[in-house]
Design an enzyme around this catalytic site. Sequence first.
Site, PDB file in Angstrom:
ATOM      1  N   LYS A   1       0.834  -1.203   0.000  1.00  0.00           N
ATOM      2  CA  LYS A   1       0.000   0.000   0.000  1.00  0.00           C
ATOM      3  C   LYS A   1       0.869   1.255   0.000  1.00  0.00           C
ATOM      4  O   LYS A   1       0.605   2.209  -0.725  1.00  0.00           O
ATOM      5  CB  LYS A   1      -0.936  -0.014   1.221  1.00  0.00           C
ATOM      6  CG  LYS A   1      -2.052  -1.053   1.088  1.00  0.00           C
ATOM      7  CD  LYS A   1      -2.788  -1.306   2.396  1.00  0.00           C
ATOM      8  CE  LYS A   1      -3.775  -2.458   2.226  1.00  0.00           C
ATOM      9  NZ  LYS A   1      -4.402  -2.887   3.482  1.00  0.00           N
TER      10      LYS A   1
ATOM     11  N   GLN B   1      -4.654  -1.524   9.707  1.00  0.00           N
ATOM     12  CA  GLN B   1      -4.450  -2.848   9.099  1.00  0.00           C
ATOM     13  C   GLN B   1      -4.997  -3.931  10.041  1.00  0.00           C
ATOM     14  O   GLN B   1      -4.594  -4.017  11.189  1.00  0.00           O
ATOM     15  CB  GLN B   1      -2.953  -3.071   8.821  1.00  0.00           C
ATOM     16  CG  GLN B   1      -2.640  -4.370   8.110  1.00  0.00           C
ATOM     17  CD  GLN B   1      -3.243  -4.452   6.698  1.00  0.00           C
ATOM     18  OE1 GLN B   1      -3.238  -3.500   5.943  1.00  0.00           O
ATOM     19  NE2 GLN B   1      -3.798  -5.603   6.360  1.00  0.00           N
TER      20      GLN B   1
ATOM     21  N   ASP C   1     -11.237   3.068   4.385  1.00  0.00           N
ATOM     22  CA  ASP C   1     -11.545   1.635   4.298  1.00  0.00           C
ATOM     23  C   ASP C   1     -13.055   1.392   4.384  1.00  0.00           C
ATOM     24  O   ASP C   1     -13.523   0.281   4.143  1.00  0.00           O
ATOM     25  CB  ASP C   1     -10.851   0.873   5.443  1.00  0.00           C
ATOM     26  CG  ASP C   1      -9.684   0.025   4.945  1.00  0.00           C
ATOM     27  OD1 ASP C   1      -9.627  -0.242   3.723  1.00  0.00           O
ATOM     28  OD2 ASP C   1      -8.856  -0.378   5.779  1.00  0.00           O
TER      29      ASP C   1
END
Length: 283
Positions: free
Chosen positions: A52, A96, A119
């Site tokens: 990422k 994460q 997200d």
Amino acid sequence: MELIDGKSLSAKIEKEVEAEVQLLKERHNIVPGLAVILVGDDPASHAYVKMKARACEKVGFYSITHSMPDTISQEEIVGTIEMINENPRIDGILVQLPLPEHIDTNAILEVIDPAKDVDGFHPYNVGRLATNLDGFVPCTPLGVMRMLEEYGIDLQGKDVCVVGASNIVGKPMAALLLNANATVTVTHIYTRELREHTRRADIVIVGVGVPGLIKEDMVKEGAVVIDIGINRLDDGRLVGDVDFDSVAPKCDYITPVPGGVGPMTIAMLLSNTLKAAKARISG
Ligand code: NAD
């Protein structure tokens, strides 16, 4: 049978993002920023975060990773997120997952400013997706929608079977499909006779984490099959949840693993972060 090529589509999207970043810089002096919270030393999580960060760098974002030991307390993670929420250089925050067992993941996700929730896991954005309002949509199902759109696969009135019902994959996938007027069946580990559901579907979308779960006799002739699963076999090979070799010949379209949904997820993270950064223009 046509392969849905997530690798080249994601490369195209990344080029588009890069061009928009250039314009944002020139016209508004804005550099999109992404902050990643990485807890513990799970090798897969580290690998994803590295990918990422590299993608952010490639398109010209500012990105920063907050690495924390797995002994970190809930309060310390919350404190870091609250600090990033206030940082004007950061447009997107990504935690994460998975987090260590002693951490309450849902409580952590709720601390993220919904305007920086790239997200799409905050209940605010989950609610907006459920009611078909604009907001941030989880990257993996958003990437699947983009693939279907790109390949001209119409959803209206289609029977779509989603296999897997997690908060980050199956549930938002089902919401997006419903918003696109598909007839959606959501299945999971407790579903009886999974085959009966998948075999009826025009489109099968699988994200469970079980290699080879979807076999040839579970898919109808001419189906579209989207494989979200990522599984590392003992021999090191990366495979999806679909038994590709036997299923592919029956399909009109199918995604490969690797090179299918995986790269699209990162492209959508970039796209969501760009969207968050653009909100700075209107202020
Ligand atoms: P999860 O463990 O949170 O959820 C798995 C879901 O699958 C659950 O709803 C469970 O009920 C269902 N399930 C498990 N076994 C089943 C079975 N035998 N039959 C039917 N349903 C079953 O997992 P997740 O985080 O949603 O991830 C699922 C898969 O997708 C994993 O392989 C993961 O690596 C992959 N994934 C890929 C991407 C990507 O970028 N391509 C992103 C996220 C997750």
